[in-house]
Design a protein around this motif. Structure first.
Motif, mmCIF file in Angstrom:
data_model
loop_
_atom_site.group_PDB
_atom_site.id
_atom_site.type_symbol
_atom_site.label_atom_id
_atom_site.label_comp_id
_atom_site.label_asym_id
_atom_site.label_seq_id
_atom_site.Cartn_x
_atom_site.Cartn_y
_atom_site.Cartn_z
ATOM 1 N N SER A 11 45.824 12.381 -32.346
ATOM 2 C CA SER A 11 46.587 11.319 -33.005
ATOM 3 C C SER A 11 47.724 10.860 -32.095
ATOM 4 N N PRO A 12 47.930 9.554 -31.985
ATOM 5 C CA PRO A 12 49.064 9.064 -31.187
ATOM 6 C C PRO A 12 50.417 9.512 -31.731
ATOM 7 N N ASP A 13 50.444 9.926 -32.994
ATOM 8 C CA ASP A 13 51.699 10.428 -33.563
ATOM 9 C C ASP A 13 52.060 11.811 -33.030
ATOM 10 N N ASP A 14 51.126 12.442 -32.319
ATOM 11 C CA ASP A 14 51.380 13.758 -31.730
ATOM 12 C C ASP A 14 51.705 13.683 -30.237
ATOM 13 N N ALA A 16 53.723 11.134 -27.543
ATOM 14 C CA ALA A 16 54.530 9.928 -27.310
ATOM 15 C C ALA A 16 53.948 9.045 -26.204
ATOM 16 N N LYS A 19 50.849 7.192 -27.478
ATOM 17 C CA LYS A 19 51.233 6.120 -28.409
ATOM 18 C C LYS A 19 51.684 4.884 -27.625
ATOM 19 N N SER A 36 59.829 13.935 -22.218
ATOM 20 C CA SER A 36 59.104 15.085 -22.779
ATOM 21 C C SER A 36 59.254 16.364 -21.947
ATOM 22 N N GLU A 41 57.514 17.603 -28.616
ATOM 23 C CA GLU A 41 57.189 16.200 -28.895
ATOM 24 C C GLU A 41 58.090 15.601 -29.970
ATOM 25 N N LYS A 42 58.525 16.422 -30.915
ATOM 26 C CA LYS A 42 59.420 15.943 -31.968
ATOM 27 C C LYS A 42 60.716 15.397 -31.362
ATOM 28 N N PHE A 45 60.057 12.066 -29.430
ATOM 29 C CA PHE A 45 59.992 10.894 -30.312
ATOM 30 C C PHE A 45 61.389 10.486 -30.802
ATOM 31 N N LYS A 46 62.237 11.479 -31.085
ATOM 32 C CA LYS A 46 63.616 11.165 -31.513
ATOM 33 C C LYS A 46 64.369 10.420 -30.417
ATOM 34 N N LYS A 49 63.076 6.826 -30.028
ATOM 35 C CA LYS A 49 63.576 5.979 -31.117
ATOM 36 C C LYS A 49 65.037 5.596 -30.879
#
Length: 218
Positions: A11-14, A16, A19, A36, A41-42, A45-46, A49
């Motif tokens: 999944s691209p949500d996993d 960055a 995505k 990264s 990965e969390k 993504f933060k 954003k």
């Protein structure tokens, strides 16, 4: 590969970088991969954003931004001093030499990409390989998960980055290498962890050198 594909859904949500690649934003792929480094990965993504909201992820914006402001924007990813310098240098390179478009560099071939980005402190082989792989070059990028999983499975016994990559590229066909990279990461994150790997849950335990060596001891 088939067993891993049945176990994990990419999944691209996993990822960055993935995505960003799906949106064909390859400069963002590079930035995401820099962010990264040495974090999860969390946090990546933060940081993405926060960077998007405060500055924007475009070469012309990041090439001239105040470094302290950039450090604050990417702080969720950690190591912001080193990462901000790498991002800013990459942005300046793209603006000054490639008309602000990273694809102008990527189209010039793998060797040129390595020469140009490899000069920037904070951008190493893995970061360059993730960018190249997401753009479409047939490369298996090696991160900590891929390295650990590949060694445990017995796909490689090499120690250097390039030697590990060469071994894995003998195993996986060119068109499957990005998928292999992502699946091996998912296996490393979820099952084949550095400490206390969940071997009994692993879909590849039957062909795993590490698991079979454990069984032989008991």
């Amino acid at each position: 590969m088939d067993k891993l594909s049945r176990t994990f859904q990419i999944s691209p949500d996993d990822f960055a970088a993935l995505k960003a690649a799906l949106g064909r934003d390859y400069f963002k792929v590079l930035v995401a991969t820099i962010l990264s480094q040495n974090t999860n990965e969390k946090n990546t993504f933060k940081a993405i954003k926060k960077l998007e909201e405060s500055i924007g992820i475009k070469p012309h914006l990041l090439a001239s931004v105040d470094e302290n402001y950039l450090e604050e924007a990417i702080s969720p990813a950690g190591l912001q001093s080193t990462k901000s310098k790498a991002i800013k240098e990459a942005a300046k390179l793209i603006v000054e030499r490639y008309d602000g478009d990273i694809t102008n560099l990527l189209k010039k071939g793998e060797k040129r990409v390595r020469e140009e980005l490899g000069k920037i402190r904070g951008i190493g082989d893995k970061t360059i390989d993730v960018l190249l792989a997401n753009y479409g070059y047939p490369i298996v990028a090696i991160d900590t998960h891929v390295r650990r999983v590949a060694r445990r499975l017995g796909l490689t016994h090499a120690k250097t980055y390039m030697a590990i990559r060469e071994d894995l590229e003998k195993v996986f066909r060119p068109e499957k290498r990005l998928t292999a990279h992502l699946l091996l990461i998912l296996l490393g994150r979820n099952i084949c962890k550095a400490k206390r790997p969940a071997c009994l849950e692993c879909p590849l335990k039957d062909i795993c050198e590490y698991y079979n060596s454990l069984k032989a001891k008991h």
